[in-house]
Motif scaffolding. Structure first.
Motif, mmCIF file in Angstrom:
data_model
loop_
_atom_site.group_PDB
_atom_site.id
_atom_site.type_symbol
_atom_site.label_atom_id
_atom_site.label_comp_id
_atom_site.label_asym_id
_atom_site.label_seq_id
_atom_site.Cartn_x
_atom_site.Cartn_y
_atom_site.Cartn_z
ATOM 1 N N ASP A 72 0.723 -1.718 0.540
ATOM 2 C CA ASP A 72 -0.300 0.009 -0.231
ATOM 3 C C ASP A 72 1.175 0.895 0.225
ATOM 4 O O ASP A 72 1.884 1.100 0.727
ATOM 5 C CB ASP A 72 -1.007 0.083 1.120
ATOM 6 C CG ASP A 72 -1.723 0.907 0.852
ATOM 7 O OD1 ASP A 72 -2.699 0.771 0.607
ATOM 8 O OD2 ASP A 72 -1.929 2.172 1.534
ATOM 9 N N VAL A 73 0.723 1.891 -0.994
ATOM 10 C CA VAL A 73 1.392 3.645 -0.528
ATOM 11 C C VAL A 73 1.354 3.910 0.430
ATOM 12 O O VAL A 73 2.843 3.859 1.077
ATOM 13 C CB VAL A 73 0.367 5.083 -1.255
ATOM 14 C CG1 VAL A 73 1.512 5.793 -1.547
ATOM 15 C CG2 VAL A 73 0.832 4.144 -3.204
ATOM 16 N N THR A 74 0.148 4.682 1.657
ATOM 17 C CA THR A 74 0.157 4.441 2.656
ATOM 18 C C THR A 74 0.248 4.240 4.209
ATOM 19 O O THR A 74 0.216 3.857 5.308
ATOM 20 C CB THR A 74 0.549 6.035 3.099
ATOM 21 O OG1 THR A 74 -1.244 6.405 2.826
ATOM 22 C CG2 THR A 74 1.163 6.990 2.088
ATOM 23 N N THR A 75 -0.892 3.475 4.262
ATOM 24 C CA THR A 75 -1.803 2.725 5.480
ATOM 25 C C THR A 75 -1.821 1.384 5.702
ATOM 26 O O THR A 75 -1.032 0.964 4.278
ATOM 27 C CB THR A 75 -3.660 2.937 4.957
ATOM 28 O OG1 THR A 75 -3.308 2.058 3.736
ATOM 29 C CG2 THR A 75 -3.373 4.292 3.965
ATOM 30 N N ARG A 76 -1.752 1.067 6.288
ATOM 31 C CA ARG A 76 -1.995 -0.504 6.580
ATOM 32 C C ARG A 76 -3.623 -0.941 7.019
ATOM 33 O O ARG A 76 -3.986 -1.993 7.830
ATOM 34 C CB ARG A 76 -1.155 -1.603 7.631
ATOM 35 C CG ARG A 76 -1.209 -0.357 9.054
ATOM 36 C CD ARG A 76 -0.608 -1.199 10.306
ATOM 37 N NE ARG A 76 -0.797 -2.297 10.557
ATOM 38 C CZ ARG A 76 -0.518 -3.940 10.289
ATOM 39 N NH1 ARG A 76 1.132 -3.444 9.939
ATOM 40 N NH2 ARG A 76 -0.353 -4.921 10.408
ATOM 41 N N GLN A 91 3.842 -5.126 6.030
ATOM 42 C CA GLN A 91 2.699 -4.934 5.194
ATOM 43 C C GLN A 91 4.171 -3.835 4.406
ATOM 44 O O GLN A 91 5.383 -3.197 5.454
ATOM 45 C CB GLN A 91 1.979 -3.546 6.430
ATOM 46 C CG GLN A 91 1.914 -1.709 5.865
ATOM 47 C CD GLN A 91 0.731 -2.291 5.031
ATOM 48 O OE1 GLN A 91 -0.550 -2.542 5.699
ATOM 49 N NE2 GLN A 91 0.636 -1.895 3.703
ATOM 50 N N ASN A 93 4.558 -0.779 2.781
ATOM 51 C CA ASN A 93 4.690 0.837 1.856
ATOM 52 C C ASN A 93 5.065 1.564 1.637
ATOM 53 O O ASN A 93 6.667 1.644 1.581
ATOM 54 C CB ASN A 93 4.031 1.946 3.439
ATOM 55 C CG ASN A 93 2.931 1.775 4.152
ATOM 56 O OD1 ASN A 93 3.297 1.108 5.812
ATOM 57 N ND2 ASN A 93 1.975 1.208 3.628
ATOM 58 N N THR A 94 5.286 1.907 -0.202
ATOM 59 C CA THR A 94 5.838 2.128 -0.700
ATOM 60 C C THR A 94 6.246 3.150 -1.193
ATOM 61 O O THR A 94 6.767 3.676 -2.036
ATOM 62 C CB THR A 94 5.041 1.365 -2.269
ATOM 63 O OG1 THR A 94 3.749 1.885 -3.009
ATOM 64 C CG2 THR A 94 5.265 -0.075 -2.704
ATOM 65 N N GLY A 95 5.267 3.970 -0.606
ATOM 66 C CA GLY A 95 5.363 5.548 -0.527
ATOM 67 C C GLY A 95 5.607 5.934 -2.107
ATOM 68 O O GLY A 95 3.851 6.536 -2.239
ATOM 69 N N ARG A 96 5.969 6.596 -2.547
ATOM 70 C CA ARG A 96 5.826 7.242 -4.420
ATOM 71 C C ARG A 96 5.556 5.798 -5.177
ATOM 72 O O ARG A 96 4.968 6.123 -6.152
ATOM 73 C CB ARG A 96 6.638 8.357 -4.700
ATOM 74 C CG ARG A 96 6.915 8.933 -4.024
ATOM 75 C CD ARG A 96 7.540 9.934 -4.202
ATOM 76 N NE ARG A 96 7.952 11.194 -3.336
ATOM 77 C CZ ARG A 96 8.451 12.731 -4.150
ATOM 78 N NH1 ARG A 96 8.188 12.806 -5.930
ATOM 79 N NH2 ARG A 96 8.239 13.183 -3.240
ATOM 80 N N CYS A 98 3.530 2.742 -7.387
ATOM 81 C CA CYS A 98 2.184 2.213 -7.729
ATOM 82 C C CYS A 98 2.161 1.139 -7.715
ATOM 83 O O CYS A 98 1.164 0.530 -8.142
ATOM 84 C CB CYS A 98 2.093 3.167 -8.960
ATOM 85 S SG CYS A 98 2.908 3.173 -10.166
ATOM 86 N N VAL A 125 -0.096 -2.917 -4.614
ATOM 87 C CA VAL A 125 -0.581 -2.070 -4.634
ATOM 88 C C VAL A 125 -1.762 -1.609 -5.483
ATOM 89 O O VAL A 125 -1.922 -2.430 -6.706
ATOM 90 C CB VAL A 125 0.198 -0.539 -4.592
ATOM 91 C CG1 VAL A 125 -0.459 0.677 -5.038
ATOM 92 C CG2 VAL A 125 1.338 -1.082 -4.117
#
Ligand code: MG
Length: 218
Positions: A72-76, A91, A93-96, A98, A125
């Motif tokens: 996910d970009v930011t959440t869990r 989890q 989180n990939t940041g930027r 996609c 994502v």
């Protein structure tokens, strides 16, 4: 942008994709050695990836030791939903970024003790375009769309359907209120990839989830 710079960007991207494929090959080999079946679930936000994975873990967690990796970009948010079923999650989180890529999965393999795991389910994502360039090295890739995304969702995203093993058309419980010809969507998928196995499901009612599970763990 000068033409030279544009070609440099394209070269860099080609390197990136080639490197990703090499690492994916290593991931596949290592997962095989560890006797872990693995599946990459891709699809847009809201298609039902998490709901489908929840249905699968509910059915299989007594017979399999499952690990779910949530990209996910930011959440869990999704990992929290999966953990309610007593399944371990990681989890990412990939940041930027996609899409997940094979480096992310290589890091999971490297940093976690997977001795007890025999089924790895990866929720990519939420995106219907980016993941097509980045295979992860899983045994299978499942692309999930829902009929609420409209009748052209498959036709407009050929790459992901071309490079997936199974396509899920989800939310068929809404077929009476959606003006969507599901048979046409199936034809679109088959036209893009004649080997694609296509299953219509409702994660809400459980319709055809057993068939999907059979395909996923086959
Ligand atoms: Mg999700």
């Amino acid at each position: 942008m000068p033409e030279k710079e544009i070609s440099r960007i394209i070269e860099l991207n080609e390197d990136l994709i080639a490197n990703n494929e090499n690492l994916a090959e290593q991931n596949k080999k290592t997962l095989k050695e560890l006797n872990i079946k693995s599946v990459d679930f891709v699809g847009a936000i809201g298609a039902g990836k998490t709901a489908i994975i929840e249905s699968i873990v509910q059915q299989l967690s007594k017979d399999y030791n499952i690990l779910v990796v949530n990209g996910d970009v930011t959440t869990r948010v999704d990992a929290n939903r999966i953990e309610k079923h007593g399944v371990t999650t990681i989890q990412i989180n990939t940041g930027r970024e996609c899409a997940l890529n094979s480096y992310h999965i290589s890091q999971v393999i490297k940093n976690y003790d997977l001795d007890q795991v025999n089924l790895l389910l990866i929720e990519n994502v939420g995106n219907l375009i980016c993941p097509s360039d980045f295979i992860l090295g899983t045994d299978k890739r499942v692309v999930i769309v829902s009929i609420t995304e409209g009748p052209w969702v498959i036709r407009k995203h050929p790459m992901l359907f071309k490079y997936s093993d199974i396509a899920v058309i989800n939310k068929i419980d809404l077929k009476d209120v959606m003006d969507v010809d599901i048979e046409e969507m199936i034809k679109d998928g088959k036209k893009i990839n004649p080997n694609l196995k296509i299953i219509t499901t409702s994660a809400l009612t459980g319709e055809n989830i057993p068939q999907l599970i059979n395909e996923v763990i086959k």
